[in-house]
Design a protein around this motif. Sequence first.
Motif, mmCIF file in Angstrom:
data_model
loop_
_atom_site.group_PDB
_atom_site.id
_atom_site.type_symbol
_atom_site.label_atom_id
_atom_site.label_comp_id
_atom_site.label_asym_id
_atom_site.label_seq_id
_atom_site.Cartn_x
_atom_site.Cartn_y
_atom_site.Cartn_z
ATOM 1 N N SER A 2 1.368 -1.176 0.350
ATOM 2 C CA SER A 2 0.033 -0.473 -0.227
ATOM 3 C C SER A 2 0.768 1.339 -0.298
ATOM 4 O O SER A 2 0.686 2.236 -0.626
ATOM 5 C CB SER A 2 -0.621 0.513 1.185
ATOM 6 N N VAL A 3 2.154 1.339 1.251
ATOM 7 C CA VAL A 3 3.067 2.340 0.754
ATOM 8 C C VAL A 3 3.245 2.731 -0.789
ATOM 9 O O VAL A 3 3.224 3.601 -1.222
ATOM 10 C CB VAL A 3 4.549 2.780 1.562
ATOM 11 N N CYS A 4 3.923 1.091 -1.467
ATOM 12 C CA CYS A 4 4.823 1.783 -3.034
ATOM 13 C C CYS A 4 3.263 2.596 -3.830
ATOM 14 O O CYS A 4 3.327 3.335 -4.134
ATOM 15 C CB CYS A 4 5.407 0.163 -3.734
ATOM 16 N N VAL A 5 1.882 1.452 -3.805
ATOM 17 C CA VAL A 5 0.705 2.667 -4.440
ATOM 18 C C VAL A 5 0.771 4.432 -4.340
ATOM 19 O O VAL A 5 0.885 5.281 -4.594
ATOM 20 C CB VAL A 5 -0.552 1.878 -4.368
ATOM 21 N N LEU A 6 0.735 4.223 -2.727
ATOM 22 C CA LEU A 6 0.828 6.301 -2.158
ATOM 23 C C LEU A 6 1.973 6.410 -2.831
ATOM 24 O O LEU A 6 1.281 7.558 -3.064
ATOM 25 C CB LEU A 6 0.450 6.191 -0.712
ATOM 26 N N MET A 7 2.681 6.019 -3.114
ATOM 27 C CA MET A 7 3.811 6.976 -3.390
ATOM 28 C C MET A 7 3.853 6.683 -4.824
ATOM 29 O O MET A 7 4.584 7.842 -5.428
ATOM 30 C CB MET A 7 5.437 6.050 -2.913
ATOM 31 N N ILE A 8 3.414 5.700 -5.330
ATOM 32 C CA ILE A 8 3.403 5.928 -6.790
ATOM 33 C C ILE A 8 1.873 7.411 -7.629
ATOM 34 O O ILE A 8 2.087 7.821 -8.550
ATOM 35 C CB ILE A 8 2.876 5.032 -7.939
ATOM 36 N N LEU A 9 1.301 7.474 -6.207
ATOM 37 C CA LEU A 9 -0.273 8.383 -6.922
ATOM 38 C C LEU A 9 0.230 9.113 -6.492
ATOM 39 O O LEU A 9 0.221 10.765 -7.314
ATOM 40 C CB LEU A 9 -1.235 7.594 -6.156
ATOM 41 N N VAL A 10 1.762 9.609 -5.999
ATOM 42 C CA VAL A 10 1.765 10.950 -5.614
ATOM 43 C C VAL A 10 3.005 11.850 -6.068
ATOM 44 O O VAL A 10 2.350 13.211 -6.638
ATOM 45 C CB VAL A 10 2.426 11.564 -4.776
ATOM 46 N N LEU A 11 3.555 10.674 -6.418
ATOM 47 C CA LEU A 11 4.365 11.364 -7.924
ATOM 48 C C LEU A 11 3.117 11.217 -9.397
ATOM 49 O O LEU A 11 3.995 12.174 -9.719
ATOM 50 C CB LEU A 11 5.550 9.518 -8.788
ATOM 51 N N HIS A 12 2.684 10.672 -9.206
ATOM 52 C CA HIS A 12 1.395 10.981 -10.855
ATOM 53 C C HIS A 12 0.822 11.828 -9.968
ATOM 54 O O HIS A 12 0.311 12.588 -11.229
ATOM 55 C CB HIS A 12 0.312 9.742 -10.712
ATOM 56 N N VAL A 13 0.894 12.718 -9.485
ATOM 57 C CA VAL A 13 -0.212 13.911 -9.416
ATOM 58 C C VAL A 13 0.876 15.348 -9.164
ATOM 59 O O VAL A 13 0.625 16.099 -9.806
ATOM 60 C CB VAL A 13 -0.950 13.663 -7.351
ATOM 61 N N PHE A 14 1.820 14.938 -8.859
ATOM 62 C CA PHE A 14 3.042 16.265 -8.443
ATOM 63 C C PHE A 14 3.240 16.427 -8.722
ATOM 64 O O PHE A 14 3.874 17.479 -9.621
ATOM 65 C CB PHE A 14 3.414 15.871 -6.941
ATOM 66 N N LEU A 15 3.930 15.124 -10.191
ATOM 67 C CA LEU A 15 5.198 15.597 -11.038
ATOM 68 C C LEU A 15 4.783 15.973 -12.318
ATOM 69 O O LEU A 15 5.719 17.395 -12.961
ATOM 70 C CB LEU A 15 5.993 14.267 -11.579
ATOM 71 N N PRO A 16 3.825 16.453 -12.952
ATOM 72 C CA PRO A 16 2.920 16.900 -14.062
ATOM 73 C C PRO A 16 3.153 18.278 -13.822
ATOM 74 O O PRO A 16 3.434 20.022 -14.340
ATOM 75 C CB PRO A 16 1.823 16.295 -13.607
ATOM 76 N N ALA A 17 2.811 18.796 -12.805
ATOM 77 C CA ALA A 17 2.866 20.480 -11.350
ATOM 78 C C ALA A 17 4.264 20.860 -11.538
ATOM 79 O O ALA A 17 4.054 22.200 -11.968
ATOM 80 C CB ALA A 17 2.013 20.203 -9.918
ATOM 81 N N GLN A 18 4.949 19.754 -12.287
ATOM 82 C CA GLN A 18 6.520 20.922 -11.819
ATOM 83 C C GLN A 18 6.935 20.506 -13.440
ATOM 84 O O GLN A 18 7.701 21.963 -13.263
ATOM 85 C CB GLN A 18 7.181 20.471 -10.732
ATOM 86 N N ALA A 19 6.622 19.888 -14.470
ATOM 87 C CA ALA A 19 6.637 20.306 -15.688
ATOM 88 C C ALA A 19 7.044 20.892 -15.842
ATOM 89 O O ALA A 19 5.749 22.188 -16.533
ATOM 90 C CB ALA A 19 5.822 18.970 -16.717
ATOM 91 N N GLN A 20 8.075 21.677 -17.284
ATOM 92 C CA GLN A 20 7.684 23.232 -18.036
ATOM 93 C C GLN A 20 8.486 22.446 -19.309
ATOM 94 O O GLN A 20 9.117 21.694 -19.320
ATOM 95 C CB GLN A 20 9.856 23.391 -16.981
ATOM 96 N N THR A 21 7.751 23.660 -19.702
ATOM 97 C CA THR A 21 8.052 23.570 -21.301
ATOM 98 C C THR A 21 9.111 24.425 -21.661
ATOM 99 O O THR A 21 8.221 25.608 -21.206
ATOM 100 C CB THR A 21 6.972 23.378 -21.840
ATOM 101 N N SER A 22 10.246 23.951 -22.427
ATOM 102 C CA SER A 22 11.015 24.727 -22.927
ATOM 103 C C SER A 22 11.810 24.661 -24.032
ATOM 104 O O SER A 22 11.760 23.857 -24.009
ATOM 105 C CB SER A 22 11.657 25.357 -21.896
ATOM 106 N N PHE A 23 11.533 25.636 -25.013
ATOM 107 C CA PHE A 23 12.149 25.263 -26.940
ATOM 108 C C PHE A 23 12.638 26.124 -27.178
ATOM 109 O O PHE A 23 12.542 27.689 -26.939
ATOM 110 C CB PHE A 23 11.045 24.361 -27.545
ATOM 111 N N ARG A 24 13.344 26.452 -28.122
ATOM 112 C CA ARG A 24 14.164 27.450 -29.590
ATOM 113 C C ARG A 24 14.714 27.315 -30.102
ATOM 114 O O ARG A 24 14.800 26.197 -30.793
ATOM 115 C CB ARG A 24 15.227 28.135 -28.696
ATOM 116 N N PHE A 25 13.692 27.554 -31.032
ATOM 117 C CA PHE A 25 13.882 27.614 -33.046
ATOM 118 C C PHE A 25 14.457 28.205 -32.824
ATOM 119 O O PHE A 25 13.972 29.907 -33.615
ATOM 120 C CB PHE A 25 12.599 26.821 -33.763
#
Length: 658
Positions: A2-25
Amino acid sequence: MSVCVLMILVLHVFLPAQAQTSFRFNRFNASTLYQVEYSSIRSGAICLTNQSQRVSGRVLYPQPVRMKDPSSTNTSSSFSTTFVFAMVPYSSDPSLSGHGMAFLITPSKSHVQNSSIQYLGLLNNSNIGNSDNHLFAIELDTVESSDVQDINDNHVGVDLNDLKSEKSENAGYWTGNQFHEQDLNSGQNIQAWIDYDHTQQQLNVTIVEAGLPRPQKPLISLKNMTLSDIFEEEMYIGFSASTGAIAEDHCVLAWSFSTNGSAPELDVSHLPSLIRRKKSNSRLIAVISTTLVLVLLLFAAAAFLWKRNRDRDAREEWEMEYWPHRFDYKELHIATKGFRDDQVLGSGGFGQVYKGVLPSNGQDVAVKSIFRESTEGLKEFIAEISSLGRLQHRNLLQVRGYCRRGSQLFIVYDYMPNGSLDKMIFHKTKSLLAWAQRYRILRDVGAGLLYLHEEWEKRVVHRDIKSSNVLLDSELIAKLGDFGLARLYEHTGDPQTTGVMGTPGYIAPEVVHTGKAAPSADVFSFGIVMLEVACGRKPVDSSLDASQIVMLDWVRELHSKGRLMDAADANLGGEYVEDEMEKVLKLGLVCCNPQPEARPTTRQVLQIIEGEAFLPTLHPYETSEGSSSYRSIGISFASTSNSREGRSFSSKKSGKSQ
């Protein structure tokens, strides 16, 4: 487990919020961006439109960008972008241009269907201003469109779900306290920066010629601006553009973007110039080019002289007699911005009317263009010039002059900023005319019509009195216009048979049978206009019940049942002078008597409106079968008084309103 499942859910929720898009052409290739419609890659630049007229194109970053913190639906992301663009016109005339382009953030990857060209490919007529658009755009606009309240034809604007900008400024940049205008349509490479800080709720927009230092002071700075209601969690970013009657390239040469951070800097030193230049690499080419230029100049001079002689038609006798002021075509071309679509005020049976500003004195004018393919065009043109050239009255639309260019015909009028009476009454987008304003307008029309019928040196029968031909100036003073069907004859003369002319719903019944138009026919049409003003509806409206389709029959029927006041415009909410409303309704019926000899003269009509005479008595009109019918109304006059037509009417001293 259950702890592993909880950690996976936490990562799934919080990692996208920190995602940053950056590019240069710093240059583009075919696989760089998602291209829609007319976009293409040329010389490392991505061009949104090709060399076609009236098209729109769009390019987008291929992957959606997270523009909201998924943990808080009310928090939008900060973002920063910079790009280099160029708009390259294909016309050699600097006064002409296509439409502009825009940086956009949108939830949809698809192209906007049926987008009007002045909407830059961003929106269309069905969704403009809709909060469901979730559209953010920075427009780089090279056309002044009055329907979206543009400030000029060279501006930068911030658009939210609409093309009416939240804020717009003349395109340019600041160095200290000095402002430098930047021509967006010059073909030069121009760099733009757009920065939004969601914590400070501030948006800054800056532009400058590419290669110059970034100005410290933004062109546009908007504070207390939140984009939470605009942005969805994932959005597409890119560019959109459209061309009008003039083909034009709208290209992006370099682009960088970043969420929650500054956009990477661009290397603008090696970017190509899209301005087309002639190259001369040898002495031989130079000699040949010079020779060709000289030959072309000779041909151009000859063509110019031929064209000038062609356009300067010999002035005919009627031109000198009625209205000698003739505009040069070039002046009208400049005044109307090349007769562009967004300058059109309206269309008629023989052509279009354009808004213009005379370059010689800055005067606002309306320019009526008569279609050259119309076989009746010249006849109607001569009629209008002949009728209006010397007429001078406060309540007649003033003609400023005319222009002939080969078989093309133009008439120049004073511009009426409040448009026509019908739009002020029937169109819900316009401000509702109060009753006092409507009553004054009827008085104005009556005064103008009286001048035509009795007070000018000749009698003028207008033959097309209707609410769309009643124009309103800035103070809502009415001007009777459009004399394209008018006829003149001596006061002692008799009108000739000319055929049925006019607009259905306003034509007097005797004109249909005889083809003769007399002042009494204008009175009939004026009666219809009175009923329009009082009832707030069109003469014929097929959307209503069968008994109400024809306004005149409907009002007659209400009068026969003693319910005349039921015809009053419900949109007025009862805010009118009851005696005046009743007077206008009854006077409209009197003027619409099927028997022309039973109608009052124009002078009598005006006296009744102004309160100098009482209204004649209304009674049922006897049909040929001997039965009473309120589909036709007769009138009787209580006492006699001399008038120009030899008829009689009730005076205020001798009669009583009925």
